[in-house]
Design an enzyme around this catalytic site. Sequence first.
Site, PDB file in Angstrom:
ATOM      1  N   HIS A  14       0.877  -1.182   0.000  1.00  7.13           N
ATOM      2  CA  HIS A  14       0.000   0.000   0.000  1.00  7.13           C
ATOM      3  C   HIS A  14       0.913   1.231   0.000  1.00  7.13           C
ATOM      4  O   HIS A  14       2.039   1.179   0.494  1.00  7.13           O
ATOM      5  CB  HIS A  14      -0.842  -0.048   1.282  1.00  7.13           C
ATOM      6  N   ASP A  67       2.559  -4.637   8.280  1.00  3.94           N
ATOM      7  CA  ASP A  67       1.344  -3.872   7.992  1.00  3.94           C
ATOM      8  C   ASP A  67       0.184  -4.865   8.097  1.00  3.94           C
ATOM      9  O   ASP A  67      -0.057  -5.653   7.183  1.00  3.94           O
ATOM     10  CB  ASP A  67       1.444  -3.279   6.572  1.00  3.94           C
ATOM     11  N   GLN A 106      -5.021  -5.399   6.912  1.00  4.03           N
ATOM     12  CA  GLN A 106      -6.011  -6.327   6.355  1.00  4.03           C
ATOM     13  C   GLN A 106      -5.972  -7.702   7.007  1.00  4.03           C
ATOM     14  O   GLN A 106      -6.818  -8.536   6.699  1.00  4.03           O
ATOM     15  CB  GLN A 106      -5.775  -6.491   4.843  1.00  4.03           C
ATOM     16  N   LYS A 150     -11.032  -0.661  10.097  1.00  2.14           N
ATOM     17  CA  LYS A 150     -11.167  -1.880   9.297  1.00  2.14           C
ATOM     18  C   LYS A 150     -11.566  -3.059  10.174  1.00  2.14           C
ATOM     19  O   LYS A 150     -11.674  -4.185   9.702  1.00  2.14           O
ATOM     20  CB  LYS A 150      -9.849  -2.191   8.587  1.00  2.14           C
ATOM     21  N   CYS A 177      -4.769   2.158  -3.683  1.00  2.00           N
ATOM     22  CA  CYS A 177      -3.509   2.689  -3.121  1.00  2.00           C
ATOM     23  C   CYS A 177      -2.323   1.747  -3.350  1.00  2.00           C
ATOM     24  O   CYS A 177      -1.329   1.807  -2.630  1.00  2.00           O
ATOM     25  CB  CYS A 177      -3.636   3.018  -1.635  1.00  2.00           C
TER      26      CYS A 177
END
Lengths: 313, 394
Positions: free
Chosen positions: B120, B189, B192, B215, B352
């Site tokens: 991202h 990261d 997700q 999220k 992104c």
Amino acid sequence: MICIIAFVVFAVMAIFSANYRPLAAEAFDCVFRKMTFRKCKTRLDERIKSKITGKLMGHTPKGAAFVFKRFEILSWIFVIVTIVSLAYSGYSTYNYIQYGNCYGPEVTGGFCIYNALEGEKFTELQKKIEGETILPDADDDPAIGLEDAKVTMIEFGCYSCPHTREAQQIVREVVSQYKDRIKFVFRDFPIEQIYGDAFLHAEAANCALEQDMFWEMHELIFTEQEVCGEEVHPEDHIEDAAKRIGLNMKEFKKCMKEHRYKEEIEKDFNDGLKAGVSGTPTFFINGRRIIGPKPIKAFQKIIDEELEKAGEI
Amino acid sequence: MGLNPEKLRKDFPILDTKVKGRPIIYMDSACQTLRPIQVINKINEYYNEYPVCGDRSQHKLGKRVDEEIAKARKIFRKFFNAKHSEEFIFTKNTTESINIIANALKFKPGDAVLCSDKEHNSNLLQWQIKKDIKHNIFEFGNIEDFKSKLTKNTRLVSVVHTSNMDGTSNPIKEMIKIAHDNESLVLIDGAQSAPHREINLKKLDADFFACSGHKMLGPSGTGLLFGKKEQLENLNPFLVGGGTVEESTYTTHHWEPLPNRIEPGLQNYAGIIGLGEAVHYLDKIRLKNIQKHEANLNKKATDALGDVVDLISKDQERAGIFSFNIKNLTPHNIAIMLDNSANIMIRSGAHCVHSWFNKHNMTGSARASFYFYNTEEEIDIFIEEIKKLRKHLT
């Protein structure tokens, strides 16, 4: 191409709501880019295309496919239609300001036009229409309803005008509903430019008035308007009509021969011109104008407002 | 026991919404999830009952805020199985969390950062603009390429766990082990992955882990940065100010202990408390059940549409993400049409991850992202609508 329509639509909407201003700006940017042969950066055209297709897809997938695949052609058609529509709107606005109707001096449609610039029988009257508009009064013309009513409805009509005839049914309903509260007056506005027998009919109605049979003649001429001139000569038709309503024919013929009411009719016409009448039918309800045979609601609204103002409701 | 989406949907007031007589079908959870009533109530509770400063005020309301914040931090520690509550730093989102590390971690000239090719922008731009360090890239999911790009100068491996673009995941545990053997630190990261699979930070042994509240059922503008205590203590001061120091003079200061020293200024108390409630809610459902439900939905969509659309990834495990293109339609075409034809809300564009799309000469994709509140009936409607687009518009 759709951006052009979007720009026009959003620009108009932006006048009334600030929410549409960014969209109008975006559409303008898109139009500008298209005109300079560049791609619309914000993809507004794509978004509109997708949105329309998506909405159609929920109802008719085949319709959606048709629009999606021919979107550019359809956009061009809409652009042309929009431009033509805008041009017509501008022309109609001009006509409305100039002639008091949207059709212009040459074209009829919902309204029988009198072209003051062309000149006709009342040429000496032309000078008098230049200047301030003077609202008409009832004069000594035939009237129905309350004599001292606070609301007066004046019709300028032409016996040979199909739109004046069309309006008669509405006038009957209005008079029937308000006869105890308003005064209805009919004044002549014969448009001889278009209808050669218009003045003759006005004279016949006025001659019938002498024998207190105005409204009978008035109704009969309008009822048989299509017959007159087509199947029977206007003068024969007028005489026959006079007989049928039981007029003293000797007196009637004499009145017609002498053109006894020529000046009266010319005065009506003149008053109409001074009031800004440019065709028939034109109504004045306490000075408030209605042009053409409008729905009865339009009459009721103004009459009710005027009655309320006068404290009659 | 599996989860019952119909029952859970009752917790989401927004799902009662109808547009032109049809219910909304929300499939953009990879961007933001919807929020259950419990989270909304918890946020309201803050504003209604104790809307005051935390960590400063000695009055009753201030103490109540401190209690709720401490409670939220404990929830995060338990949920992620971390050693200490104070290893969680409150941030605005994953982006801010990664930025903190990029700016506060001690780098020396010549150091390198290793990222995947599917990052991202939130885990790309920091390293592009950082001077004096090298930014290396390996192929996402390719462990051999990862090993080959890892050098003695690799100070940090900053890598996405699950891709927001196509739902595929890196073999993160193996990569952490290899990185640590190379004496490199690891920042994950987890934007997700945290909402969709169990994250056991002790077992993973990651040095830093970043995720976003919005999220995972939490309020907008909330995020977390986990860091091992010793790593957080070793960071350079970056964002400083009120709340980060115990005391100061005109020339000196004395830092607060963790986590305060990395949480400057007045915090988003309502957001943090709301996020605590969101994580508590997820914990009750259990991530294993969510993962299984999403996999079922994704399999159903893939089985039905695998030959109809061009999938970005054909990997079997793609969490709840179904990323695709349809010939002759742009991703935005697809998203806008689905929204207008059947109230199906998906995302379109480059998500992104422009760099990956540019590398593959693509403009982007349409992305449906499922969560535990999506039902099989919704997937059926989605399938039907996609088939209609494919049949009539291409």
